[in-house]
Structures are given as C-alpha cells and as structure tokens.
Design a protein around this motif. Sequence first.
Motif, PDB file in Angstrom:
ATOM      1  N   ASP A 486       0.834  -1.206   0.000  1.00  0.00           N
ATOM      2  CA  ASP A 486       0.000   0.000   0.000  1.00  0.00           C
ATOM      3  C   ASP A 486       0.865   1.251   0.000  1.00  0.00           C
ATOM      4  O   ASP A 486       0.618   2.201  -0.757  1.00  0.00           O
ATOM      5  N   GLN A 487       1.870   1.270   0.866  1.00  0.00           N
ATOM      6  CA  GLN A 487       2.720   2.453   0.961  1.00  0.00           C
ATOM      7  C   GLN A 487       3.431   2.728  -0.364  1.00  0.00           C
ATOM      8  O   GLN A 487       3.577   3.884  -0.771  1.00  0.00           O
ATOM      9  N   ALA A 488       3.880   1.672  -1.046  1.00  0.00           N
ATOM     10  CA  ALA A 488       4.545   1.851  -2.335  1.00  0.00           C
ATOM     11  C   ALA A 488       3.607   2.548  -3.317  1.00  0.00           C
ATOM     12  O   ALA A 488       3.999   3.506  -4.009  1.00  0.00           O
ATOM     13  N   GLN A 489       2.346   2.103  -3.377  1.00  0.00           N
ATOM     14  CA  GLN A 489       1.401   2.699  -4.312  1.00  0.00           C
ATOM     15  C   GLN A 489       0.978   4.099  -3.867  1.00  0.00           C
ATOM     16  O   GLN A 489       0.792   4.996  -4.697  1.00  0.00           O
ATOM     17  N   PHE A 490       0.824   4.310  -2.562  1.00  0.00           N
ATOM     18  CA  PHE A 490       0.478   5.646  -2.080  1.00  0.00           C
ATOM     19  C   PHE A 490       1.537   6.665  -2.502  1.00  0.00           C
ATOM     20  O   PHE A 490       1.221   7.789  -2.907  1.00  0.00           O
ATOM     21  N   GLY A 513      12.259  -4.828  -6.284  1.00  0.00           N
ATOM     22  CA  GLY A 513      11.370  -3.898  -5.624  1.00  0.00           C
ATOM     23  C   GLY A 513       9.930  -4.360  -5.667  1.00  0.00           C
ATOM     24  O   GLY A 513       9.562  -5.253  -6.446  1.00  0.00           O
ATOM     25  N   PRO A 514       9.032  -3.757  -4.863  1.00  0.00           N
ATOM     26  CA  PRO A 514       7.659  -4.253  -4.745  1.00  0.00           C
ATOM     27  C   PRO A 514       6.843  -4.135  -6.022  1.00  0.00           C
ATOM     28  O   PRO A 514       6.010  -5.008  -6.310  1.00  0.00           O
ATOM     29  N   LEU A 515       7.035  -3.082  -6.801  1.00  0.00           N
ATOM     30  CA  LEU A 515       6.239  -2.922  -8.015  1.00  0.00           C
ATOM     31  C   LEU A 515       6.734  -3.853  -9.114  1.00  0.00           C
ATOM     32  O   LEU A 515       5.934  -4.441  -9.853  1.00  0.00           O
ATOM     33  N   ARG A 516       8.033  -4.009  -9.201  1.00  0.00           N
ATOM     34  CA  ARG A 516       8.594  -5.000 -10.143  1.00  0.00           C
ATOM     35  C   ARG A 516       8.158  -6.406  -9.741  1.00  0.00           C
ATOM     36  O   ARG A 516       7.841  -7.234 -10.601  1.00  0.00           O
ATOM     37  N   TYR A 555      -7.186   4.010   0.052  1.00  0.00           N
ATOM     38  CA  TYR A 555      -7.021   2.897  -0.874  1.00  0.00           C
ATOM     39  C   TYR A 555      -6.436   3.440  -2.171  1.00  0.00           C
ATOM     40  O   TYR A 555      -6.822   4.524  -2.632  1.00  0.00           O
ATOM     41  N   SER A 556      -5.503   2.727  -2.769  1.00  0.00           N
ATOM     42  CA  SER A 556      -4.968   3.118  -4.066  1.00  0.00           C
ATOM     43  C   SER A 556      -5.550   2.211  -5.148  1.00  0.00           C
ATOM     44  O   SER A 556      -5.344   0.997  -5.116  1.00  0.00           O
ATOM     45  N   PRO A 557      -6.277   2.790  -6.118  1.00  0.00           N
ATOM     46  CA  PRO A 557      -6.843   1.980  -7.206  1.00  0.00           C
ATOM     47  C   PRO A 557      -5.879   1.775  -8.370  1.00  0.00           C
ATOM     48  O   PRO A 557      -6.264   1.221  -9.401  1.00  0.00           O
ATOM     49  N   LEU A 558      -4.625   2.212  -8.228  1.00  0.00           N
ATOM     50  CA  LEU A 558      -3.708   2.182  -9.368  1.00  0.00           C
ATOM     51  C   LEU A 558      -3.534   0.770  -9.935  1.00  0.00           C
ATOM     52  O   LEU A 558      -3.565   0.576 -11.155  1.00  0.00           O
ATOM     53  N   GLY A 559      -3.332  -0.220  -9.066  1.00  0.00           N
ATOM     54  CA  GLY A 559      -3.157  -1.585  -9.551  1.00  0.00           C
ATOM     55  C   GLY A 559      -4.384  -2.088 -10.283  1.00  0.00           C
ATOM     56  O   GLY A 559      -4.277  -2.758 -11.320  1.00  0.00           O
ATOM     57  N   ASP A 560      -5.567  -1.762  -9.762  1.00  0.00           N
ATOM     58  CA  ASP A 560      -6.810  -2.173 -10.419  1.00  0.00           C
ATOM     59  C   ASP A 560      -6.927  -1.513 -11.788  1.00  0.00           C
ATOM     60  O   ASP A 560      -7.328  -2.143 -12.775  1.00  0.00           O
ATOM     61  N   MET A 561      -6.582  -0.230 -11.864  1.00  0.00           N
ATOM     62  CA  MET A 561      -6.688   0.498 -13.121  1.00  0.00           C
ATOM     63  C   MET A 561      -5.721  -0.049 -14.164  1.00  0.00           C
ATOM     64  O   MET A 561      -6.055  -0.144 -15.354  1.00  0.00           O
ATOM     65  N   LEU A 562      -4.524  -0.416 -13.749  1.00  0.00           N
ATOM     66  CA  LEU A 562      -3.579  -1.022 -14.690  1.00  0.00           C
ATOM     67  C   LEU A 562      -4.143  -2.317 -15.252  1.00  0.00           C
ATOM     68  O   LEU A 562      -4.033  -2.587 -16.464  1.00  0.00           O
ATOM     69  N   LEU A 617      12.056   4.324   1.969  1.00  0.00           N
ATOM     70  CA  LEU A 617      12.529   3.244   2.833  1.00  0.00           C
ATOM     71  C   LEU A 617      11.760   3.219   4.147  1.00  0.00           C
ATOM     72  O   LEU A 617      11.291   2.162   4.593  1.00  0.00           O
ATOM     73  N   GLU A 618      11.605   4.372   4.773  1.00  0.00           N
ATOM     74  CA  GLU A 618      10.956   4.404   6.079  1.00  0.00           C
ATOM     75  C   GLU A 618       9.481   4.046   5.987  1.00  0.00           C
ATOM     76  O   GLU A 618       8.974   3.258   6.794  1.00  0.00           O
ATOM     77  N   ARG A 619       8.789   4.590   5.013  1.00  0.00           N
ATOM     78  CA  ARG A 619       7.360   4.313   4.940  1.00  0.00           C
ATOM     79  C   ARG A 619       7.082   2.855   4.593  1.00  0.00           C
ATOM     80  O   ARG A 619       6.166   2.248   5.147  1.00  0.00           O
ATOM     81  N   CYS A 620       7.859   2.297   3.690  1.00  0.00           N
ATOM     82  CA  CYS A 620       7.650   0.880   3.331  1.00  0.00           C
ATOM     83  C   CYS A 620       8.103  -0.046   4.457  1.00  0.00           C
ATOM     84  O   CYS A 620       7.337  -0.896   4.932  1.00  0.00           O
TER      85      CYS A 620
END
Length: 720
Positions: A486-490, A513-516, A555-562, A617-620
Amino acid sequence: MAQLIRVAGSVGLITLQNPPVNALSLAVRVGITDTLKRAFNDPTVKCVVICGSNGMFCGGADIKEFGTKIGGPVLIPMINDIESSDKPVVAAIEGGAFGGGLELALGCHYRIAHSKAMLGLPEVTLGLLPAAGGSQRLPRLIGVSAALSLITTGSHVTAAKALQLGIVDQVTDQNTVEVAVKFALSIAGKPLDTRRISTLSCPPTPDLDALFEGAMQMVRQRARGAMAPVACVQAVRAAATLPYEQGMQREAELMATLFTSGQARALQYCFFAQRAVAKWSTLSGDRWDTSKPKAVQSAAVIGLGTMGRGIVVALVRTGLTVVAVETQEKQLADAKKEITGMLERGAARQGVAPPLANVTYSSSIQSVAGVDLVVEAVFEDMGIKEKIFKQLSAICKPGALLCSNTSTLDIGRLASQTRHPELVVGMHFFAPAHVMKLLEVVYGPRSSAETVATAMQLGKRMGKVSVAVGNCQGFVGNRMLSPFMDQAQFMVEEGASPELIDDTLVEFGYVMGPLRMSDLSGLDIGWRIRKGTGMLDGSSGGSPAPSRFRQGRRYSPLGDMLCEHGRLGQKAGKGWYLYDKPGGRVAKPDPWVRTFLEGYRARQGLVARCIDGQEVLERCVYTLINEGFKVLEDGIAAGPEDIDMIYVFGYSWPRHRGGPMFYASMVGLPKVLERLEHYRRANPDVPSLEPSRLLRKLVASGNPPIYQWRKVIKQVRSQL
C-alpha cells in the motif's frame, strides 16, 4: 576435548570429541594443543592422524562463543604448529570439514576424505570470512578462481569434487581412519617441504587484475549490500599478491572489521533463529515438537497450476508416492509434461534416475481416497476450496490430513466443511514451490498439535524452513506485505516514480522492488482477491476519478486500473513496467505509465511532490515492521524470530539485515516509533501507520534487546 591414543605402533591418533559436530570450542582447542605437544615431543610417535568422533571431522568454530570473551589457545598458531611440524600430520575427514574444521585440515600435510564427506568454508554466511588462514591457504592450494567461488559463496563440495579441485589427496569408501593411519605410516620420515601450503605461491592465473575485477563486480551484484563477500574477495586477492605473512595480516584486518559489524550480528541471529522456529508452541501450550507426527507415505495434490506442479515435485523428491489431480484434461496433460521435466532435470543434476514412477496422474478427485495427506492447490477462491474440502472429508480415509495451499484464506472456515476439523491445516508454499525454502504451516482454531507436527515434519523432509503461524487474513507474510505494498502505491500517487520505489528497496538489499515484484507475480492476482473481499466498489478505471477511500480507509486503485487497461504484468508484457514481449524479464520504465500517472493525479486533484529514498525506505519498511508487531500482539506468530525467518526465506528480505524485526531492534525502536508517528500525522487516513501497542510498550520498557521481547509480548497479549 581431544584424545590422543597410540595406534599401529608409531602413529599418534588425535580424536576431536565435542558432539554433535566437534566444534572448536575452548575445551577442544586446549585438547588439540595439549595432545599435539605430547605427540610432537614423543620420539616414538613418527606421524599423527587427526580425526573426529561419531563420524564427523569438525564443524568449525563454536558459534555460541561469538560475542563472548574467548580465552585459551588461538586457532591460527595451533594450525601453524601443525603445518611446521617435521612429523607428517594427516587429516582423516568423515562427515564434514567446515569453516575452522577445514582450515585445521588445510594446516595438515595430507587430507584423506570419506566419499560421503562434505567440505566448505561457510563463514561468509555468518557475515565473516575464513580467518584462521583459510583465505590464504586455499587459493595457494587450488588456485584463485576456485577458491573465490568457494569462499565468497560459502558453498559445500563433495569429497569427489574436493579431490578434483585438489583440496584432498585421497577419497575412500573404507574406514577413513584406518586408511589414514596406513597412509601416515607410508610417508613417515619423508620430506614435507612441498606439503606446507603457506610456503607455496598461488598457481599462476592469466590476467589476475581482470579476474579480481570481474569477481568483485559479480560479488557486489549478488551480495546486495552484504560486506562479507566483498571482504572475502579482498582477502583472496591478498593471498594472490602478497607474501603469506602479509596476507594473514590483511585477513586479520578484514576479519576485525566484520566480526563486530551489525551485519555479522544479523547473520548469526538468522543462524539461531532458523533453528528456533522449529520449536513451536501455541498460546495454549500445545507443542508440535513434543507431539508425535503421523506417518506420511503417500500424498495427493489437487490442482496442477504452477503452484500445484511445484508441490508435486517437492513431495516426490522426499520419496513419497503422489497422486496428482487435475480435472481439466489439457491442464492435466500440460502438468504431466512439466512435472516430468522438472523431475528429470533435478535428477540429472544429482546424477540419479528420476523418480517418475512415484507420481500418478488423475482427473478424478476420487483417486485420492487412499492417501495419507492431501494438499489442495486450486485457485484462491473460498467457494471452490470449501466445496473441495467437503468432498475430501467424504472421500479420504480416516485420519488423512487435509491441507490447503492458501495464501490468505481462513483455515477455520475450510475446516468447518469437514467431519474432522482437527485434521485440517494450511500449508502455504511459495513459488516456485519446489525451490523456495519457506513453508508457512497455518493452524486453525481446531487443528490438533499432531496435525501441525505432521505438516512441520513433512516440510522439514522437503528441505523447507517450516514456520507455524496462526490463522488470520494473510497469516504472517502476506498480512505484513499488504501495508508495505500500500505504501509503495500511495507514494506513487503522491509523486514518486515506480523506479524510485523499486531502486530504493533494491539498494536496501531486496532482490526486486515491490512494483517489479507485482509485475512478476501478476497484477491480476491481487486484483481478483480484492474483488473477492469486496474491496472494489466499481469505481476504478471506468471512473474519471475513482475513489481513493474504501471500507473507511485510504485505498490506491492504481493496480486495479492497470489491470483494466490490460497491464497484468510481466506475462502481458506490460504492467508497472514495459517488457520486450509477454513473459519477457527485462523491465524498462514505460512513458505510458508516466503519462497515465500524470492524468490520474490531475483527475484526483493531487499535486506531485518530491519524495526521496529515505521516505520510501521508512514508509515501506517501518510500516512492514509495525504490522509485524501487530502480528505478535495478536499471537499469530510466536516470536520475532518466526516473522524474520518468514521474510528472509519467503520475501527476499536481505539476510544480512536479519529480518524486519531484528532490523527494527538494530535501528532502535524509539526511532521506528517516532518515524511512524510522523508519517501517521501526515497520513491520518492510513490506519497501518498507527504504531502498535506492542511497539509502544517495548519503547516504554526501555527498548530491550530482541531476545527479551517475548516477556513484553506475553504482557501485551494477556491484556487483549
């Protein structure tokens, strides 16, 4: 201790005695020193053989002595005394010679190994280097390139390979000590000048500078920030370019830096934590390790997708007979071909026949009726899994264990579909299941200790690090991963690029990394899970400004939108990144994603801001750690070691950082708390940033070391 006896008249036989691995503890070093002195001073002793008791030569240093004030004889002078002796000394290696044990053997003039023995210098896996002359003698004996390969990886080699490399002089299938004694008698009185490794030069190596430059580049890439492999290359370079005494001085300097480092502490913590997680107990006091597991000789796997196929291979390799079930005929045929190939390739690497006869294939669930244990590995859908468990309860023989390879779903709910819920347990494998070492064994509210014991034991047979965890959404690993992702997408929403997120965490030590990683796993997997949990509210890609708040939280809808744009990840050739083709592995930044994010922020009324790597780094990482503390509060994991081993072996957490909970202890819990509070104030709509009660309690308790956390955990749990 070490015992000296006289055999065959003039042979002094020194036996190391410190079970189980004859580690070089203070008592053993004293014993070796004393017995060597007696043997060398006794004119009737013409030669010496050193061996270990109980079929084991020596496992190396006693790691329990690390961090303590070590007295008594030092290993290096003792090994030098052996090498400089005018009486031949032969190492009789049975079982294994590892670390200081192999360094001891390298100080001997000859080495004879049993054919089943293993040899290696694994110090790098503990954040160290072989500092009793191993980094200086081994390159002189077998050459720089081969020594680099062994020392920088800590890998073990068979006796046959050791003979091929030149580490040992002879391999035998007979009684190794008897062969060594006979050999020692045959060389008594002969010159030993060429047998003293420290006096030799490294074998000539063409273009030495290029070799070390390439080795350093490879090690840095593989080490992902770990210091020890780099220091190992530097030590071997000293062996190749400096006289022995100067090389030993360089070895000592490098070791001094490593020995007191946080990385060495982290890696040694992992060594003990990996053993600690096997001693599991529930909050009610039931223990799997004192419960006798059921005998399992046959198993079945239902569902032969990617995970199911890997699970079949993992089970077959243990010697079990396995029934592989897939109701779709084409999927069954494809699975049979793939499983056969995996078994054949694995057998070829080991030089044995593939155990193809141990697996049978069926399209009928009725074929599992006679097995001892079933692993259900169908798609992550509660309705489908409930139906299968109801069927299995009616089909399987009495006492058969029913296991689900679920990554998130309620084990108790699955068990409720059966006649004997005490026989139901989760076995959460990680892809690829025949390779990844982690197994989360998930006990439901009615799972018996015997059932958990059986699953844990089976995991051990498969070569897994088995960790018993409680039953909740996502268990331990995926529950903690959710707020991390979540933090990565935020942060991408707020202005960070996908590359900044991933590059920061790779620099920290992650493999990816988390998105990769989302692209690799498939973005649609999480998308479908969110659909099943009701997280999607219909307002995502089809809406000009989809909702950024679901079920009362951000909530981040980015993954859903992709996903709705057909960007499912690596398998589609596009996701967060662009790939040269569907299934391609090289990820490239995609201008489309940049434009898409700019448009998304504009529609949401978001102004992109500058985000640096420290915030990423800190947020994730601190959010991940915070959820780990909540897992401990809830009793889902028994202790911080369980969480750390799950993340080291299942989620590519950098081992030299010890796991997320150990990392928190090294950073300092007050700092973790302060930064979480800071980000919580900036993001009040993100509940996962709210510091856990346990974290606050530990800070209030004076920030105790990690091995004292369990006392505080018990206090917090008792108040829940």
